[in-house]
Design a protein around this motif. Structure first.
Motif, PDB file in Angstrom:
ATOM      1  N   ARG A 167      28.592  29.010  -4.588  1.00 49.63           N
ATOM      2  CA  ARG A 167      28.365  27.740  -5.283  1.00 49.63           C
ATOM      3  C   ARG A 167      26.869  27.403  -5.358  1.00 49.63           C
ATOM      4  NH1 ARG A 167      31.319  24.307  -1.805  1.00 49.63           N
ATOM      5  NH2 ARG A 167      32.756  25.875  -1.105  1.00 49.63           N
ATOM      6  N   GLN A 168      26.130  27.713  -4.303  1.00 53.77           N
ATOM      7  CA  GLN A 168      24.687  27.450  -4.326  1.00 53.77           C
ATOM      8  C   GLN A 168      24.001  28.317  -5.391  1.00 53.77           C
ATOM      9  OE1 GLN A 168      23.255  25.039  -2.717  1.00 53.77           O
ATOM     10  NE2 GLN A 168      25.027  24.510  -1.466  1.00 53.77           N
ATOM     11  N   LEU A 189      22.342  20.928  -3.765  1.00 49.80           N
ATOM     12  CA  LEU A 189      21.722  22.041  -3.003  1.00 49.80           C
ATOM     13  C   LEU A 189      21.250  21.566  -1.627  1.00 49.80           C
ATOM     14  CD1 LEU A 189      19.550  24.026  -5.573  1.00 49.80           C
ATOM     15  CD2 LEU A 189      21.494  24.863  -4.273  1.00 49.80           C
ATOM     16  N   ASP A 190      20.789  20.333  -1.549  1.00 55.31           N
ATOM     17  CA  ASP A 190      20.255  19.810  -0.283  1.00 55.31           C
ATOM     18  C   ASP A 190      21.351  19.499   0.736  1.00 55.31           C
ATOM     19  OD1 ASP A 190      17.714  20.068  -1.243  1.00 55.31           O
ATOM     20  OD2 ASP A 190      17.559  17.989  -1.930  1.00 55.31           O
ATOM     21  N   ARG A 191      22.594  19.337   0.273  1.00 57.36           N
ATOM     22  CA  ARG A 191      23.682  19.029   1.207  1.00 57.36           C
ATOM     23  C   ARG A 191      24.006  20.150   2.095  1.00 57.36           C
ATOM     24  NH1 ARG A 191      28.576  16.776  -2.010  1.00 57.36           N
ATOM     25  NH2 ARG A 191      27.500  17.153  -3.908  1.00 57.36           N
ATOM     26  N   TRP A 214      24.394  12.224 -22.161  1.00 58.76           N
ATOM     27  CA  TRP A 214      23.736  11.091 -22.783  1.00 58.76           C
ATOM     28  C   TRP A 214      23.738   9.871 -21.872  1.00 58.76           C
ATOM     29  CZ3 TRP A 214      26.109  11.357 -28.387  1.00 58.76           C
ATOM     30  CH2 TRP A 214      25.563  12.470 -29.050  1.00 58.76           C
ATOM     31  N   LEU A 215      24.854   9.571 -21.214  1.00 55.62           N
ATOM     32  CA  LEU A 215      24.912   8.370 -20.361  1.00 55.62           C
ATOM     33  C   LEU A 215      24.702   8.678 -18.871  1.00 55.62           C
ATOM     34  CD1 LEU A 215      27.975   6.677 -22.075  1.00 55.62           C
ATOM     35  CD2 LEU A 215      25.553   6.168 -22.413  1.00 55.62           C
ATOM     36  N   ARG A 216      24.330   9.907 -18.556  1.00 60.50           N
ATOM     37  CA  ARG A 216      24.210  10.296 -17.143  1.00 60.50           C
ATOM     38  C   ARG A 216      22.787  10.706 -16.785  1.00 60.50           C
ATOM     39  NH1 ARG A 216      28.624  14.284 -15.423  1.00 60.50           N
ATOM     40  NH2 ARG A 216      28.135  13.389 -13.405  1.00 60.50           N
ATOM     41  N   GLY A 217      21.826  10.295 -17.527  1.00 63.12           N
ATOM     42  CA  GLY A 217      20.434  10.592 -17.192  1.00 63.12           C
ATOM     43  C   GLY A 217      19.863  11.799 -17.881  1.00 63.12           C
ATOM     44  N   GLY A 218      20.586  12.396 -18.794  1.00 60.13           N
ATOM     45  CA  GLY A 218      20.074  13.525 -19.564  1.00 60.13           C
ATOM     46  C   GLY A 218      19.929  14.779 -18.706  1.00 60.13           C
ATOM     47  N   VAL A 219      19.062  15.688 -19.186  1.00 59.48           N
ATOM     48  CA  VAL A 219      18.833  16.954 -18.491  1.00 59.48           C
ATOM     49  C   VAL A 219      18.180  16.692 -17.138  1.00 59.48           C
ATOM     50  CG1 VAL A 219      17.597  19.146 -18.590  1.00 59.48           C
ATOM     51  CG2 VAL A 219      18.723  18.286 -20.619  1.00 59.48           C
ATOM     52  N   ARG A 220      17.263  15.731 -17.096  1.00 61.20           N
ATOM     53  CA  ARG A 220      16.612  15.406 -15.799  1.00 61.20           C
ATOM     54  C   ARG A 220      17.634  14.936 -14.763  1.00 61.20           C
ATOM     55  NH1 ARG A 220      11.792  11.997 -18.378  1.00 61.20           N
ATOM     56  NH2 ARG A 220      10.593  13.742 -19.207  1.00 61.20           N
ATOM     57  N   GLY A 221      18.589  14.130 -15.204  1.00 57.75           N
ATOM     58  CA  GLY A 221      19.655  13.659 -14.306  1.00 57.75           C
ATOM     59  C   GLY A 221      20.526  14.827 -13.809  1.00 57.75           C
ATOM     60  N   LYS A 222      20.813  15.768 -14.737  1.00 56.13           N
ATOM     61  CA  LYS A 222      21.613  16.925 -14.343  1.00 56.13           C
ATOM     62  C   LYS A 222      20.871  17.758 -13.305  1.00 56.13           C
ATOM     63  CE  LYS A 222      24.161  20.847 -16.222  1.00 56.13           C
ATOM     64  NZ  LYS A 222      24.626  21.512 -17.444  1.00 56.13           N
ATOM     65  N   ILE A 223      19.574  17.992 -13.519  1.00 57.24           N
ATOM     66  CA  ILE A 223      18.768  18.764 -12.558  1.00 57.24           C
ATOM     67  C   ILE A 223      18.713  18.039 -11.224  1.00 57.24           C
ATOM     68  CG2 ILE A 223      16.438  19.602 -12.065  1.00 57.24           C
ATOM     69  CD1 ILE A 223      16.131  20.174 -15.065  1.00 57.24           C
ATOM     70  N   ALA A 224      18.554  16.714 -11.244  1.00 61.08           N
ATOM     71  CA  ALA A 224      18.488  15.929  -9.997  1.00 61.08           C
ATOM     72  C   ALA A 224      19.820  16.014  -9.237  1.00 61.08           C
ATOM     73  CB  ALA A 224      18.135  14.482 -10.300  1.00 61.08           C
ATOM     74  N   ARG A 225      20.921  15.945  -9.971  1.00 55.98           N
ATOM     75  CA  ARG A 225      22.239  16.036  -9.305  1.00 55.98           C
ATOM     76  C   ARG A 225      22.453  17.420  -8.685  1.00 55.98           C
ATOM     77  NH1 ARG A 225      23.514  13.166 -13.914  1.00 55.98           N
ATOM     78  NH2 ARG A 225      24.374  15.011 -14.972  1.00 55.98           N
TER      79      ARG A 225
END
Length: 134
Positions: free
Chosen positions: A89-90, A132-134, A116-127
């Protein structure tokens, strides 16, 4: 020399000789030796009996330890399986981050309406980085 008795009645009439007395003395000595042997025999018997009872409990202990070992092997298998799945998964998450950063299709928010409503590509990368940090 005296002739040995030939009939049963002659044997009964025979009187004890000095050899018979010595035999009687040696027989007492043999009885004492036999008593000592009996004592050592019974001591050895008791020692073997204690060892047998200890070994009887050892078989039960061996069964318990084998069950614990089987449980530990099962737990180890489950843990290794979870670790392997986590690594997979990582790897998928790292690939998603790389695709969002380098691909013209996955790097553009306009072409992905689910972002579109979830922060765009930046939001996806942040999620994905948070996962990964978990």
């Amino acid at each position: 020399r005296r002739r040995p008795p030939t009939t049963i009645s002659d044997r009964r009439r025979r009187l004890p000789t000095t050899n018979d007395t010595n035999h009687h003395r040696s027989s007492r000595w043999m009885q004492a030796l036999a008593a000592a042997d009996f004592e050592s025999f019974f001591n050895k018997y008791e020692e073997l009996e204690r060892e047998m009872s200890a070994l009887t409990m050892a078989s039960h202990s061996l069964e318990v330890v084998n069950q614990r070992l089987a449980t530990a092997h099962s737990d180890l298998y489950i843990t290794r399986k979870k670790l392997r799945e986590n690594h997979e998964r990582q790897g998928i998450r790292i690939a998603r981050i790389a695709a969002c950063q380098s691909s013209w299709l996955f790097g553009c928010t306009l072409l992905q309406p689910q972002l579109w409503l979830r922060g765009g590509v930046r939001g996806k990368i942040a999620r994905q980085r948070a996962k990964l940090d978990r």
